[in-house]
Scaffold this motif. Structure first.
Motif, PDB file in Angstrom:
ATOM      1  N   SER A  78     -44.500 -61.233 -35.626  1.00 25.13           N
ATOM      2  CA  SER A  78     -45.737 -59.976 -35.110  1.00 25.13           C
ATOM      3  C   SER A  78     -45.554 -59.464 -36.629  1.00 25.13           C
ATOM      4  O   SER A  78     -46.008 -60.327 -37.663  1.00 25.13           O
ATOM      5  N   LEU A  79     -47.300 -58.939 -36.777  1.00 23.69           N
ATOM      6  CA  LEU A  79     -48.025 -58.707 -37.278  1.00 23.69           C
ATOM      7  C   LEU A  79     -47.194 -58.359 -39.168  1.00 23.69           C
ATOM      8  O   LEU A  79     -47.926 -58.758 -40.354  1.00 23.69           O
ATOM      9  N   ARG A  80     -46.097 -58.022 -38.996  1.00 28.15           N
ATOM     10  CA  ARG A  80     -45.273 -57.117 -39.894  1.00 28.15           C
ATOM     11  C   ARG A  80     -44.509 -58.576 -40.126  1.00 28.15           C
ATOM     12  O   ARG A  80     -44.696 -58.777 -42.046  1.00 28.15           O
ATOM     13  N   LYS A  81     -44.277 -59.271 -39.501  1.00 29.61           N
ATOM     14  CA  LYS A  81     -43.933 -60.752 -40.400  1.00 29.61           C
ATOM     15  C   LYS A  81     -44.991 -61.535 -40.538  1.00 29.61           C
ATOM     16  O   LYS A  81     -44.571 -62.499 -42.387  1.00 29.61           O
ATOM     17  N   LEU A  82     -46.497 -61.915 -40.405  1.00 31.45           N
ATOM     18  CA  LEU A  82     -47.146 -62.577 -40.936  1.00 31.45           C
ATOM     19  C   LEU A  82     -47.273 -61.614 -42.371  1.00 31.45           C
ATOM     20  O   LEU A  82     -47.074 -62.852 -43.591  1.00 31.45           O
ATOM     21  N   ALA A  83     -46.915 -61.047 -42.439  1.00 29.83           N
ATOM     22  CA  ALA A  83     -47.688 -60.523 -44.395  1.00 29.83           C
ATOM     23  C   ALA A  83     -46.848 -60.147 -45.178  1.00 29.83           C
ATOM     24  O   ALA A  83     -47.042 -60.437 -46.128  1.00 29.83           O
ATOM     25  N   ARG A  84     -45.375 -61.055 -44.532  1.00 25.57           N
ATOM     26  CA  ARG A  84     -43.872 -61.095 -45.621  1.00 25.57           C
ATOM     27  C   ARG A  84     -43.857 -62.293 -45.470  1.00 25.57           C
ATOM     28  O   ARG A  84     -43.003 -62.456 -46.462  1.00 25.57           O
ATOM     29  N   VAL A  85     -44.734 -63.538 -45.003  1.00 32.61           N
ATOM     30  CA  VAL A  85     -44.293 -64.631 -45.310  1.00 32.61           C
ATOM     31  C   VAL A  85     -45.439 -65.048 -46.732  1.00 32.61           C
ATOM     32  O   VAL A  85     -44.507 -66.509 -47.305  1.00 32.61           O
ATOM     33  N   ALA A  87     -47.571 -66.425 -49.589  1.00 38.14           N
ATOM     34  CA  ALA A  87     -48.426 -67.986 -50.386  1.00 38.14           C
ATOM     35  C   ALA A  87     -47.832 -69.068 -49.702  1.00 38.14           C
ATOM     36  O   ALA A  87     -48.549 -69.887 -49.159  1.00 38.14           O
ATOM     37  N   THR A  88     -46.233 -69.143 -50.318  1.00 41.25           N
ATOM     38  CA  THR A  88     -45.927 -69.900 -49.194  1.00 41.25           C
ATOM     39  C   THR A  88     -46.452 -70.704 -47.976  1.00 41.25           C
ATOM     40  O   THR A  88     -46.571 -71.918 -47.846  1.00 41.25           O
ATOM     41  N   ALA A  89     -45.788 -69.970 -47.563  1.00 41.70           N
ATOM     42  CA  ALA A  89     -46.047 -70.592 -46.411  1.00 41.70           C
ATOM     43  C   ALA A  89     -47.196 -71.255 -45.461  1.00 41.70           C
ATOM     44  O   ALA A  89     -47.805 -71.807 -44.885  1.00 41.70           O
ATOM     45  N   LEU A  90     -48.464 -69.970 -46.021  1.00 39.72           N
ATOM     46  CA  LEU A  90     -49.944 -69.922 -45.648  1.00 39.72           C
ATOM     47  C   LEU A  90     -50.289 -71.505 -46.315  1.00 39.72           C
ATOM     48  O   LEU A  90     -50.769 -72.591 -45.062  1.00 39.72           O
ATOM     49  N   ILE A  91     -49.920 -71.499 -47.575  1.00 38.15           N
ATOM     50  CA  ILE A  91     -50.352 -72.915 -48.226  1.00 38.15           C
ATOM     51  C   ILE A  91     -49.649 -74.446 -47.630  1.00 38.15           C
ATOM     52  O   ILE A  91     -50.053 -74.917 -47.587  1.00 38.15           O
ATOM     53  N   ALA A  92     -47.823 -74.107 -47.364  1.00 38.78           N
ATOM     54  CA  ALA A  92     -47.616 -74.871 -46.963  1.00 38.78           C
ATOM     55  C   ALA A  92     -48.352 -75.796 -45.629  1.00 38.78           C
ATOM     56  O   ALA A  92     -48.000 -77.275 -45.024  1.00 38.78           O
ATOM     57  N   ILE A 151     -38.997 -71.900 -44.335  1.00 37.28           N
ATOM     58  CA  ILE A 151     -39.470 -72.258 -43.506  1.00 37.28           C
ATOM     59  C   ILE A 151     -39.560 -71.805 -41.961  1.00 37.28           C
ATOM     60  O   ILE A 151     -40.652 -71.780 -41.324  1.00 37.28           O
ATOM     61  N   PHE A 152     -38.799 -70.666 -41.870  1.00 32.43           N
ATOM     62  CA  PHE A 152     -39.507 -70.231 -40.490  1.00 32.43           C
ATOM     63  C   PHE A 152     -40.785 -69.329 -41.022  1.00 32.43           C
ATOM     64  O   PHE A 152     -41.536 -68.862 -40.105  1.00 32.43           O
ATOM     65  N   GLY A 153     -41.449 -68.763 -42.181  1.00 29.35           N
ATOM     66  CA  GLY A 153     -42.613 -68.326 -43.164  1.00 29.35           C
ATOM     67  C   GLY A 153     -43.438 -69.820 -42.248  1.00 29.35           C
ATOM     68  O   GLY A 153     -44.293 -68.953 -41.961  1.00 29.35           O
ATOM     69  N   ILE A 154     -43.355 -70.579 -43.060  1.00 30.05           N
ATOM     70  CA  ILE A 154     -44.328 -71.405 -42.187  1.00 30.05           C
ATOM     71  C   ILE A 154     -44.412 -71.708 -40.734  1.00 30.05           C
ATOM     72  O   ILE A 154     -45.528 -72.108 -40.469  1.00 30.05           O
ATOM     73  N   LEU A 155     -43.425 -71.834 -40.459  1.00 27.03           N
ATOM     74  CA  LEU A 155     -43.649 -72.038 -38.771  1.00 27.03           C
ATOM     75  C   LEU A 155     -44.179 -70.926 -38.070  1.00 27.03           C
ATOM     76  O   LEU A 155     -44.779 -70.632 -36.882  1.00 27.03           O
ATOM     77  N   ILE A 156     -43.724 -69.002 -39.099  1.00 25.74           N
ATOM     78  CA  ILE A 156     -44.942 -67.915 -38.318  1.00 25.74           C
ATOM     79  C   ILE A 156     -46.486 -68.473 -37.838  1.00 25.74           C
ATOM     80  O   ILE A 156     -47.225 -68.811 -37.470  1.00 25.74           O
ATOM     81  N   VAL A 157     -46.534 -69.250 -39.679  1.00 23.82           N
ATOM     82  CA  VAL A 157     -47.858 -69.960 -39.431  1.00 23.82           C
ATOM     83  C   VAL A 157     -48.457 -70.679 -38.470  1.00 23.82           C
ATOM     84  O   VAL A 157     -49.740 -70.516 -38.319  1.00 23.82           O
ATOM     85  N   GLU A 158     -47.477 -71.820 -38.208  1.00 27.64           N
ATOM     86  CA  GLU A 158     -47.971 -72.986 -37.345  1.00 27.64           C
ATOM     87  C   GLU A 158     -48.691 -72.203 -35.969  1.00 27.64           C
ATOM     88  O   GLU A 158     -48.929 -73.070 -35.564  1.00 27.64           O
ATOM     89  N   MET A 328     -37.958 -79.677 -50.749  1.00 25.91           N
ATOM     90  CA  MET A 328     -37.077 -81.166 -50.429  1.00 25.91           C
ATOM     91  C   MET A 328     -36.734 -80.423 -48.792  1.00 25.91           C
ATOM     92  O   MET A 328     -36.416 -80.957 -47.250  1.00 25.91           O
ATOM     93  N   ARG A 329     -35.700 -79.410 -49.668  1.00 24.89           N
ATOM     94  CA  ARG A 329     -35.359 -79.077 -48.351  1.00 24.89           C
ATOM     95  C   ARG A 329     -36.081 -78.515 -47.068  1.00 24.89           C
ATOM     96  O   ARG A 329     -35.967 -78.817 -45.986  1.00 24.89           O
ATOM     97  N   VAL A 330     -37.616 -77.637 -47.356  1.00 24.70           N
ATOM     98  CA  VAL A 330     -38.438 -77.342 -46.588  1.00 24.70           C
ATOM     99  C   VAL A 330     -38.501 -78.762 -45.410  1.00 24.70           C
ATOM    100  O   VAL A 330     -38.603 -78.635 -44.082  1.00 24.70           O
ATOM    101  N   GLY A 331     -39.450 -79.418 -46.878  1.00 30.33           N
ATOM    102  CA  GLY A 331     -39.582 -80.519 -45.936  1.00 30.33           C
ATOM    103  C   GLY A 331     -38.815 -81.555 -45.158  1.00 30.33           C
ATOM    104  O   GLY A 331     -39.565 -81.892 -43.561  1.00 30.33           O
ATOM    105  N   MET A 332     -37.813 -81.740 -45.350  1.00 28.58           N
ATOM    106  CA  MET A 332     -36.688 -82.103 -44.261  1.00 28.58           C
ATOM    107  C   MET A 332     -36.778 -81.071 -42.924  1.00 28.58           C
ATOM    108  O   MET A 332     -36.719 -82.331 -42.419  1.00 28.58           O
TER     109      MET A 332
END
Length: 596
Positions: A78-85, A87-92, A151-158, A328-332
């Protein structure tokens, strides 16, 4: 007779899939792998004979699987989830996807695969598997951990970027061109479709669903949801976009309705059935002989996925301000490929632009990385501890200072007045960067036309490109200088606010100076490489490029104040235009209100 064959094929698929998935569940392995293995068992390439006789119908059902799979992913977004993720999710996500596409493309070219095969391979490697990761974290009891939320935030952006990748690959495959002009045209058309689709959908669909829900008939709501979904998918196909794009878009639109939970409950059993058929069809297309023939590329690509995703996701998360263990946890956790990879590989096959070997290679890599995912997540903490023990103490202190510095920035931007100043400065930098990108995209797009006009005067293509690229650089100089000056002021402000003597001690002034000088230079260097990539079609050869850059640097030194004044006038004119527009709108509203 055709009906009997279809029922027989469907019965075999469901029976074998049921048995294999129960076995995989008992072995605590992802159910998705069970579906793929079931398809492999009953597929045409597995002796002694093929169980499936009506492959065409099964492929149609698999397409329905793609629709429901993408639709359910859209409902979860949802657009609300995208707003919550944040800078970390976007950059990664951006860092990972760009690097993995490049790595995959280079691997393909290393094996002498075609450009389209290499491009599709890079795209296949770019997106991690939402289904696999959620399942692995759930079974390990880690879904509520802080790194899991990252991780869930990064997956949303992905997921969002994956949809754009699918649309771009469809356009590239259709036109057979990867030039800057075709990419600009494709992105422009896609942007128009997305904006119009989302705006009109948000205005109409939630209201229609609320109206139908008032009848309190779940059957009526289900049929309405399915009708709207397939209608939107048909619209996407008619506009030459993929069905996956249409299904995801309508899912995200319905995610904003008040009936979201009811829709998810109604759709879930249908989605589970057709998604199972889709993953079984992936196994049906898998030829085991291809796996032995392409064993070396599979091993190389698997290694690239594991190492590439761990490094890029960990580094992107660390750059965004998280500590080494969390990074490291996020990357793995993200070191695998899955459902989007299958969809992209299937797209290449359906458009007849990729070779037959690419699909089984993608499936083999996905299976191996999926099996390793739970073990990689468990290995993250011991590996980060080991790396920390091997790193020099001075480097650990620098990394620690960096993390504290970024956390201080987040704390400072939370304060109203100061936060507004910083956010406004960042917005101005982004606007200038966007203008620079637009100028170079326009230069690349119109470069061919300008070069043809110059042919009568200058015959050499390299000199034509130098003139066109130099002119484009000249036009962008006011915005480059403005971006540099704004980044310089912003970095000095952040250095003063966030680097405290209590943390940096006697090195406070040196650290502040490094930050205030390195950030502007690094941002301009990054922008330089970006514009080179965007203007590759008009880029001069290295010797002439260096000459153009030297001339531009000299021009900047001589006319620095003039460029600054020019940008200030442009900015003032733009602000004044907006203010006048606002005043006129207010005046029209007052007149309309005073009319009898």
């Amino acid at each position: 007779m055709h009906t009997v064959e279809f029922i027989q094929d469907l019965a075999i698929i469901m029976l074998i899939a049921g048995v294999v998935t129960v076995l995989f569940h008992r072995l605590k392995q992802p159910v998705v792998l069970g579906y793929i293995v079931a398809g492999l068992i009953i597929g045409p390439y597995t002796p002694p004979f093929a169980f499936i006789s009506d492959e065409k119908t099964i492929k149609i059902l698999a397409e329905l699987g793609v629709v429901f799979l993408m639709f359910s992913l859209g409902l979860d977004f949802s657009l609300r989830k995208l707003a919550r993720v944040g800078a970390t999710a976007l950059i990664a996500a951006l860092f990972e996807i760009v690097m993995m596409i490049w790595i995959g493309y280079e691997i393909g070219r290393f094996f002498d695969w075609s450009s389209l095969n290499s491009l599709f391979l890079g795209s296949i490697l770019a997106i991690s598997s939402t289904t696999i990761i959620v399942k692995a974290l759930d079974e390990l009891g880690m879904k509520q951990e802080p790194f899991a939320h990252l991780i869930f935030g990064i997956l949303i952006v992905e997921d969002i970027i994956a949809i754009a990748i699918i649309a771009l690959l469809s356009a590239v495959a259709t036109t057979g061109s990867m030039s800057a002009g075709s990419v600009v045209t494709t992105v422009g058309k896609l942007s128009v479709f997305l904006i119009v689709g989302f705006v009109s959908g948000m205005l109409l669909v939630p209201r229609l669903l609320s109206y139908v829900a008032n009848f309190r008939k779940q059957e009526m709501l289900l049929i309405t949801v399915l009708g709207i979904s397939f209608g939107f998918c048909l619209l996407a196909l008619k506009l030459h976009y993929s069905v996956a794009l249409g299904a995801f878009m309508i899912g995200t639109i319905m995610a904003e309705s008040n009936q979201l939970r009811t829709i998810e409950r109604l759709i879930e059993p249908i989605k589970d059935m057709f998604s199972a058929i889709f993953f079984v069809s992936v196994g049906l297309l898998l030829d085991p002989r291809m796996l032995t023939t392409y064993a070396v590329p599979i091993i190389v690509i698997t290694f690239a996925v594991l190492v590439g995703k761990v490094v890029t996701c960990s580094l992107g998360t660390f750059i965004a301000g998280h500590d080494g263990r969390t990074s490291m946890r996020v990357g793995m956790g993200l070191a695998q490929i899955g459902e989007f990879s299958f969809i992209i590989a299937s797209l290449g096959l359906s458009l007849n632009v990729t070779s037959d070997f690419l699909f089984p290679v993608a499936v083999a890599v996905s299976v191996i990385t999926t099996l390793l995912t739970p073990y990689l997540i468990k290995l993250a903490d011991p590996l980060s501890t080991k790396l920390e023990a091997l790193m020099p103490g001075s480097l650990i202190r620098v990394f620690g200072l960096y993390t504290i510095w970024l956390q201080n920035i987040q704390l400072q931007t939370g304060q109203t007045t100061l936060g507004n100043v910083i956010r406004r400065s960042v917005l101005q930098v982004l606007i200038n960067f966007a203008l620079i990108v637009s100028i170079f995209l326009a230069g690349a797009y119109f470069g061919g036309i300008v070069s043809s006009e110059l042919t009568g005067l200058i015959s050499e293509k390299r000199i034509q490109n130098s003139l066109v690229w130099g002119a484009t650089l000249l036009v962008s100089l006011p915005f480059l200088i403005a971006a540099y000056r704004k980044m310089q002021a912003l970095s000095m402000l952040l250095a003063e606010l966030t680097v405290k003597p209590a943390v940096a001690g006697q090195y406070t002034e040196k650290v502040r100076r490094v930050i205030s000088e390195v950030i502007p230079i690094a941002s301009i260097v990054g922008m330089f490489f970006l514009v080179i990539a965007l203007s590759a079609s008009i880029l001069p050869p290295p010797d002439l490029l260096i000459l153009v850059l030297i001339l531009a640097a000299g021009l900047v030194l001589i006319l620095w104040r003039w460029f600054v004044r020019l940008h200030s006038k442009l900015q003032a004119t733009l602000i004044e235009t907006f203010k006048k527009g606002g005043k006129n709108r207010k005046k029209r509203r007052r007149l309309a209100h005073n009319q009898p």
